[in-house]
Design a protein around this motif. Structure first.
Motif, mmCIF file in Angstrom:
data_model
loop_
_atom_site.group_PDB
_atom_site.id
_atom_site.type_symbol
_atom_site.label_atom_id
_atom_site.label_comp_id
_atom_site.label_asym_id
_atom_site.label_seq_id
_atom_site.Cartn_x
_atom_site.Cartn_y
_atom_site.Cartn_z
ATOM 1 N N PHE A 26 37.048 112.618 76.022
ATOM 2 C CA PHE A 26 38.116 111.865 76.676
ATOM 3 C C PHE A 26 39.233 112.835 77.026
ATOM 4 O O PHE A 26 39.270 113.968 76.546
ATOM 5 C CB PHE A 26 38.643 110.708 75.818
ATOM 6 N N SER A 27 40.150 112.374 77.881
ATOM 7 C CA SER A 27 41.289 113.211 78.231
ATOM 8 C C SER A 27 42.472 112.327 78.593
ATOM 9 O O SER A 27 42.347 111.102 78.702
ATOM 10 C CB SER A 27 40.949 114.123 79.408
ATOM 11 N N TYR A 28 43.616 112.974 78.818
ATOM 12 C CA TYR A 28 44.806 112.223 79.216
ATOM 13 C C TYR A 28 44.648 111.577 80.582
ATOM 14 O O TYR A 28 45.442 110.728 80.968
ATOM 15 C CB TYR A 28 46.051 113.114 79.178
ATOM 16 N N ALA A 29 43.587 111.960 81.314
ATOM 17 C CA ALA A 29 43.365 111.373 82.638
ATOM 18 C C ALA A 29 42.601 110.061 82.581
ATOM 19 O O ALA A 29 42.521 109.351 83.582
ATOM 20 C CB ALA A 29 42.609 112.366 83.523
ATOM 21 N N ASP A 30 42.015 109.711 81.423
ATOM 22 C CA ASP A 30 41.256 108.455 81.385
ATOM 23 C C ASP A 30 41.784 107.449 80.363
ATOM 24 O O ASP A 30 42.179 106.360 80.735
ATOM 25 C CB ASP A 30 39.743 108.720 81.224
ATOM 26 N N ILE A 31 41.841 107.795 79.083
ATOM 27 C CA ILE A 31 42.236 106.795 78.089
ATOM 28 C C ILE A 31 43.420 107.294 77.252
ATOM 29 O O ILE A 31 43.446 107.156 76.029
ATOM 30 C CB ILE A 31 41.051 106.369 77.190
ATOM 31 N N ALA A 251 49.749 106.899 64.757
ATOM 32 C CA ALA A 251 50.742 106.003 65.350
ATOM 33 C C ALA A 251 50.870 106.301 66.835
ATOM 34 O O ALA A 251 51.164 107.433 67.218
ATOM 35 C CB ALA A 251 52.085 106.190 64.662
ATOM 36 N N PRO A 252 50.640 105.310 67.712
ATOM 37 C CA PRO A 252 50.788 105.556 69.147
ATOM 38 C C PRO A 252 52.236 105.880 69.497
ATOM 39 O O PRO A 252 53.175 105.335 68.899
ATOM 40 C CB PRO A 252 50.324 104.240 69.781
ATOM 41 N N LEU A 253 52.409 106.766 70.477
ATOM 42 C CA LEU A 253 53.760 107.190 70.845
ATOM 43 C C LEU A 253 54.455 106.200 71.766
ATOM 44 O O LEU A 253 55.685 106.118 71.784
ATOM 45 C CB LEU A 253 53.715 108.561 71.520
ATOM 46 N N ASN A 254 53.678 105.483 72.578
ATOM 47 C CA ASN A 254 54.257 104.520 73.528
ATOM 48 C C ASN A 254 55.280 105.178 74.445
ATOM 49 O O ASN A 254 56.371 104.641 74.686
ATOM 50 C CB ASN A 254 54.874 103.330 72.776
ATOM 51 N N GLU A 255 54.917 106.353 74.960
ATOM 52 C CA GLU A 255 55.744 107.089 75.912
ATOM 53 C C GLU A 255 54.906 107.456 77.124
ATOM 54 O O GLU A 255 53.671 107.535 77.030
ATOM 55 C CB GLU A 255 56.307 108.359 75.262
ATOM 56 N N PRO A 256 55.527 107.698 78.272
ATOM 57 C CA PRO A 256 54.748 108.099 79.451
ATOM 58 C C PRO A 256 54.002 109.402 79.205
ATOM 59 O O PRO A 256 54.497 110.291 78.502
ATOM 60 C CB PRO A 256 55.812 108.282 80.533
ATOM 61 N N VAL A 257 52.790 109.500 79.759
ATOM 62 C CA VAL A 257 51.990 110.720 79.678
ATOM 63 C C VAL A 257 51.777 111.219 81.103
ATOM 64 O O VAL A 257 51.131 110.559 81.912
ATOM 65 C CB VAL A 257 50.633 110.466 78.990
ATOM 66 N N VAL A 258 52.327 112.391 81.397
ATOM 67 C CA VAL A 258 52.141 113.020 82.702
ATOM 68 C C VAL A 258 51.580 114.412 82.454
ATOM 69 O O VAL A 258 52.230 115.253 81.820
ATOM 70 C CB VAL A 258 53.466 113.108 83.484
ATOM 71 N N HIS A 260 49.299 117.931 83.826
ATOM 72 C CA HIS A 260 48.830 118.780 84.924
ATOM 73 C C HIS A 260 48.147 119.981 84.274
ATOM 74 O O HIS A 260 48.818 120.903 83.795
ATOM 75 C CB HIS A 260 49.993 119.222 85.816
ATOM 76 N N GLY A 261 46.809 119.942 84.232
ATOM 77 C CA GLY A 261 46.076 121.031 83.599
ATOM 78 C C GLY A 261 46.496 121.235 82.160
ATOM 79 O O GLY A 261 46.392 120.309 81.343
ATOM 80 N N PRO A 262 47.039 122.424 81.827
ATOM 81 C CA PRO A 262 47.372 122.739 80.435
ATOM 82 C C PRO A 262 48.772 122.295 80.010
ATOM 83 O O PRO A 262 49.232 122.678 78.943
ATOM 84 C CB PRO A 262 47.276 124.260 80.412
ATOM 85 N N PHE A 263 49.446 121.502 80.854
ATOM 86 C CA PHE A 263 50.790 121.021 80.537
ATOM 87 C C PHE A 263 50.752 119.494 80.444
ATOM 88 O O PHE A 263 50.227 118.829 81.336
ATOM 89 C CB PHE A 263 51.787 121.430 81.618
ATOM 90 N N VAL A 264 51.328 118.940 79.365
ATOM 91 C CA VAL A 264 51.417 117.482 79.218
ATOM 92 C C VAL A 264 52.839 117.137 78.800
ATOM 93 O O VAL A 264 53.282 117.486 77.708
ATOM 94 C CB VAL A 264 50.411 116.940 78.194
ATOM 95 N N MET A 265 53.543 116.442 79.711
ATOM 96 C CA MET A 265 54.931 116.096 79.468
ATOM 97 C C MET A 265 55.115 114.594 79.702
ATOM 98 O O MET A 265 54.147 113.837 79.672
ATOM 99 C CB MET A 265 55.831 116.939 80.377
ATOM 100 N N ASN A 266 56.368 114.177 79.970
ATOM 101 C CA ASN A 266 56.664 112.764 80.172
ATOM 102 C C ASN A 266 57.032 112.424 81.605
ATOM 103 O O ASN A 266 57.019 111.260 81.992
ATOM 104 C CB ASN A 266 57.795 112.317 79.238
ATOM 105 N N THR A 267 57.382 113.442 82.397
ATOM 106 C CA THR A 267 57.775 113.199 83.785
ATOM 107 C C THR A 267 57.207 114.293 84.682
ATOM 108 O O THR A 267 56.888 115.398 84.223
ATOM 109 C CB THR A 267 59.309 113.186 83.956
ATOM 110 N N ARG A 268 57.135 114.004 85.995
ATOM 111 C CA ARG A 268 56.706 114.996 86.975
ATOM 112 C C ARG A 268 57.692 116.166 87.038
ATOM 113 O O ARG A 268 57.291 117.319 87.241
ATOM 114 C CB ARG A 268 56.569 114.343 88.350
ATOM 115 N N GLU A 269 58.969 115.868 86.864
ATOM 116 C CA GLU A 269 59.974 116.921 86.896
ATOM 117 C C GLU A 269 59.751 117.913 85.756
ATOM 118 O O GLU A 269 59.925 119.141 85.943
ATOM 119 C CB GLU A 269 61.383 116.312 86.807
ATOM 120 N N GLU A 270 59.371 117.411 84.592
ATOM 121 C CA GLU A 270 59.100 118.301 83.457
ATOM 122 C C GLU A 270 57.853 119.151 83.699
ATOM 123 O O GLU A 270 57.791 120.311 83.251
ATOM 124 C CB GLU A 270 58.952 117.481 82.179
ATOM 125 N N ILE A 271 56.876 118.597 84.387
ATOM 126 C CA ILE A 271 55.691 119.376 84.748
ATOM 127 C C ILE A 271 56.078 120.500 85.704
ATOM 128 O O ILE A 271 55.657 121.659 85.539
ATOM 129 C CB ILE A 271 54.603 118.483 85.375
#
Length: 287
Positions: A26-31, A251-258, A260-271
């Protein structure tokens, strides 16, 4: 009682570098939300590598915003990173690397394993960090087999190696940012297993070898991940064959997951900032 939500099969096979033939489970792109706080799982092997003088693996690459957890079942992996940390892990060992604000690392077959060749099998997890911790300093935990305590399961059903979290009175050595359990299970055939786990937390069971049955009707086979509903505080299943499994609970974080490859942040701006910082040398270098 936690009920089965779904069984996740592999997304397909691919190579990571030239040393890790993996199945992407699995990955952040599916579940991503269903598996929070876990972002990704790659299952490398089981595979056989002949002896070689070549350096097989994956060269220098960056990460930001999460942790990588590498669990070796067969073979050996050597690691170096831009924080100055490094080491070799062998069967039973775990490498827990906090990329956080940014790190560059490389992973290769260990020199001893490359020289001898043989069976190779490992799991790599990506574990998300809360937004407030994504820019903390990188950190490395090299955890040896001897440092991971074993807990015997009731009715001689097998053992649980506690990498992170706690089972009964046994606590694992890994330091985590949020509550989670990562347990390496070695289970005997024809036994029933039951775990008390926190209500509302993500729970999943990955089968490396063997077969289990959930709710007396759902069979989970090798290289499959059983994802449970978050309601309930008891996870039970029967062991149909001698089984090696990895239990993930957190415990689920309940935060946005954004991502891009080897970077996982909360917003597109952070990526975008992560890409800029990496391209401008802010992740350091491997000396």
């Amino acid at each position: 009682m936690k009920k089965l939500s779904f069984i996740k099969k592999s997304n397909g096979n691919h190579w990571v570098g030239d040393g890790f033939p993996v199945r992407g489970i699995f990955s952040y792109a599916d579940i991503a939300q269903e598996m929070s706080p876990f972002l990704l799982m790659d299952y490398a092997g089981p595979a056989y590598f002949p002896p070689t003088t070549n350096k097989l693996g994956v060269g220098q690459h960056p990460h930001r915003g999460f942790e990588t957890v590498t669990i070796v079942y067969d073979g050996g992996v050597s690691h170096r990173d831009s924080s100055g940390a490094g080491g070799t892990i062998e069967p039973g060992d775990v490498q827990w690397m906090t990329a956080a604000s940014g790190i560059i690392h490389e992973e290769y077959h260990s020199p001893a394993f490359a020289q001898s060749g043989g069976a190779f099998e490992m799991v790599q997890l990506w574990v998300n960090l809360p937004a407030k911790d994504k820019m903390t300093s990188p950190y490395y935990q090299g955890i040896t087999n001897a440092e991971i305590p074993e807990a015997s399961l009731p009715d001689d059903a097998g053992i649980a190696r506690i990498i992170a979290g706690s089972y009964e009175h046994t606590t694992g050595p890994a330091s985590t940012f949020t509550p989670m359990n990562v347990w390496d299970l070695r289970l005997k055939a024809n036994h029933h297993v039951s775990f008390q786990l926190p209500e509302g937390h993500t729970t999943a069971l990955f089968i490396l070898k063997g077969k289990v049955k959930i709710e007396d009707k759902h069979l989970v086979h090798e290289a499959e991940l059983a994802v449970m509903e978050r309601e309930g505080d008891v996870f039970s299943f029967s062991v149909e064959e001698e089984t090696t499994a990895l239990l993930l609970n957190g415990a689920p974080l309940n935060e946005p997951v954004v991502g891009h490859g080897p970077f996982v942040m909360n917003t597109r701006e952070e990526i975008s900032q992560a890409i800029f910082d990496y391209n401008n040398g802010q992740f350091g270098k491997i000396s």
